[in-house]
Design a protein around this motif. Structure first.
Motif, PDB file in Angstrom:
ATOM      1  N   LEU A  54      -8.743   8.000  -4.919  1.00  0.00           N
ATOM      2  CA  LEU A  54      -7.436   7.947  -5.576  1.00  0.00           C
ATOM      3  C   LEU A  54      -7.465   7.151  -6.869  1.00  0.00           C
ATOM      4  O   LEU A  54      -6.467   7.122  -7.585  1.00  0.00           O
ATOM      5  CB  LEU A  54      -6.396   7.326  -4.628  1.00  0.00           C
ATOM      6  N   TYR A 110       0.823  -1.208   0.000  1.00  0.00           N
ATOM      7  CA  TYR A 110       0.000   0.000   0.000  1.00  0.00           C
ATOM      8  C   TYR A 110       0.860   1.261   0.000  1.00  0.00           C
ATOM      9  O   TYR A 110       0.516   2.258  -0.647  1.00  0.00           O
ATOM     10  CB  TYR A 110      -0.933  -0.002   1.211  1.00  0.00           C
ATOM     11  N   THR A 117       2.108   1.766  -3.518  1.00  0.00           N
ATOM     12  CA  THR A 117       1.025   2.246  -4.373  1.00  0.00           C
ATOM     13  C   THR A 117       0.742   3.722  -4.124  1.00  0.00           C
ATOM     14  O   THR A 117       0.565   4.505  -5.068  1.00  0.00           O
ATOM     15  CB  THR A 117      -0.246   1.421  -4.130  1.00  0.00           C
ATOM     16  N   LEU A 118       0.698   4.115  -2.860  1.00  0.00           N
ATOM     17  CA  LEU A 118       0.479   5.531  -2.529  1.00  0.00           C
ATOM     18  C   LEU A 118       1.632   6.396  -3.031  1.00  0.00           C
ATOM     19  O   LEU A 118       1.411   7.539  -3.452  1.00  0.00           O
ATOM     20  CB  LEU A 118       0.317   5.689  -1.020  1.00  0.00           C
ATOM     21  N   GLY A 152       1.248   9.375  -5.556  1.00  0.00           N
ATOM     22  CA  GLY A 152       1.755  10.699  -5.210  1.00  0.00           C
ATOM     23  C   GLY A 152       2.655  11.278  -6.285  1.00  0.00           C
ATOM     24  O   GLY A 152       2.674  12.501  -6.498  1.00  0.00           O
ATOM     25  N   PHE A 186      -8.917   1.961  -3.074  1.00  0.00           N
ATOM     26  CA  PHE A 186      -8.308   3.217  -3.509  1.00  0.00           C
ATOM     27  C   PHE A 186      -9.316   4.121  -4.194  1.00  0.00           C
ATOM     28  O   PHE A 186      -9.281   5.349  -4.020  1.00  0.00           O
ATOM     29  CB  PHE A 186      -7.122   2.941  -4.440  1.00  0.00           C
ATOM     30  N   ALA A 214      -3.472  10.816  -9.071  1.00  0.00           N
ATOM     31  CA  ALA A 214      -4.570   9.861  -8.921  1.00  0.00           C
ATOM     32  C   ALA A 214      -5.086   9.435 -10.286  1.00  0.00           C
ATOM     33  O   ALA A 214      -5.012  10.171 -11.262  1.00  0.00           O
ATOM     34  CB  ALA A 214      -5.689  10.485  -8.092  1.00  0.00           C
TER      35      ALA A 214
END
Length: 297
Positions: free
Chosen positions: A217, A122, A125-126, A130, A212, A134
């Motif tokens: 996102l 996670y 992925t974030l 970033g 997400f 998104a």
């Protein structure tokens, strides 16, 4: 064919397989199955109840919930399947190279896998979201970056096991090329392992992309996606809880069907598990047929 026959004997697995196939076909041919355009707004039908024209009612913008649910199969299931296929293809290729040739190739590839797997999924992925922003495409890119190393490591272990078999050593001795050995001798026996780990990852990836999208996102409005539909219904979850039922039940049914099918696939591909399951079922039938108070040895 033997695998299909074994799965067909399991009624639950057969139903799950048919259900997943129907979902995939519905998503591919969504314009044929959806009664309305998913982005068509009718403010006069805002929060309308179900009717003959709109079977599941309308959302906060008067859009057809059923149509959006059908079109939501594409990002929630089909595109996840594409990302999974790419991850498996990359992981299988690198896993075969590392497990078959070993040596420096194995050492370098596994150190790269160690680096990739050291990051929580996670978090990675974030980080990708970033950096790239998104969107569905960026989440799918993050999935590929996150999953290929895991597939490569597992498939490498399987390939190393089969590379040491006598028939592979004999093929090397008579001068068969490495590519032919991998394709004709190792790949067929490795396919069960690849199929099991792929099917088990499919459901978790669907949950992740829905999560997400629920957080805003993933895929962006006005496009339809199950997680985003849950997010849109969150504002009226107490006054209109039925708006969350359709996408929520869809996610639960699809992921549950994939998990049940994955378990059945693992049993069908592993004779030891099938034998133990038959023994357990036989003992359960024997216990059920015995009078109360008596035990079966």
């Amino acid at each position: 064919m033997k695998i299909v026959t074994r799965i067909g004997k399991d009624k639950l697995a057969a139903v799950c397989l048919l259900f997943i196939a129907a979902i995939l076909v519905t998503g591919v041919f969504a314009p044929l199955f959806a009664p309305h355009a998913p982005e068509e707004v009718h403010m006069e039908l805002r929060f309308a109840a179900s009717s003959w024209e709109y079977w599941l009612g309308n959302d906060h913008l008067g859009r057809c919930i059923l149509s959006r649910l059908i079109y939501g199969i594409r990002p929630s299931v089909l595109w996840v399947l594409v990302a999974l296929s790419i991850s498996v293809a990359i992981g299988t290729t690198l896993g075969f190279i590392a497990g078959y040739f070993r040596g420096k190739a194995d050492a370098i590839l596994m150190r790269v896998c160690d680096i990739m797997l050291s990051f929580p999924g996670y978090v990675m992925t974030l980080a990708v979201i970033g950096i790239l922003g998104a969107g569905l495409e960026n989440i799918l890119i993050a999935f590929v970056l996150m999953k290929w190393a895991w597939f490569a490591r597992i498939i490498r272990t399987s390939v190393m096991q089969y590379t040491d078999t006598e028939y592979v050593k004999f093929a090397k001795a008579i001068g068969v090329s490495n590519i032919n050995i991998m394709i004709k001798h190792i790949l067929p026996v490795s396919l069960p392992d690849i199929a099991v780990i792929s099917s088990s990852s499919f459901g978790s990836m669907i949950l992740q992309i829905s999560g997400f999208s629920f957080l805003g996102l993933g895929i962006q409005a006005p496009h339809a996606e199950w997680g985003m539909m849950l997010n849109e219904a969150r504002a009226v979850m107490f006054s209109r809880p039925e708006l969350m039922l359709a996408p929520g039940i869809a996610i639960i049914l699809v992921v549950s069907a994939i998990n049940f099918l994955s378990d059945a696939l693992q049993i069908a591909l592993d004779p030891k598990l099938m034998t133990s399951r038959h023994k357990w079922q036989g003992k359960a039938i024997a216990l059920a047929s015995k009078p109360h108070g008596k035990e079966v040895a």
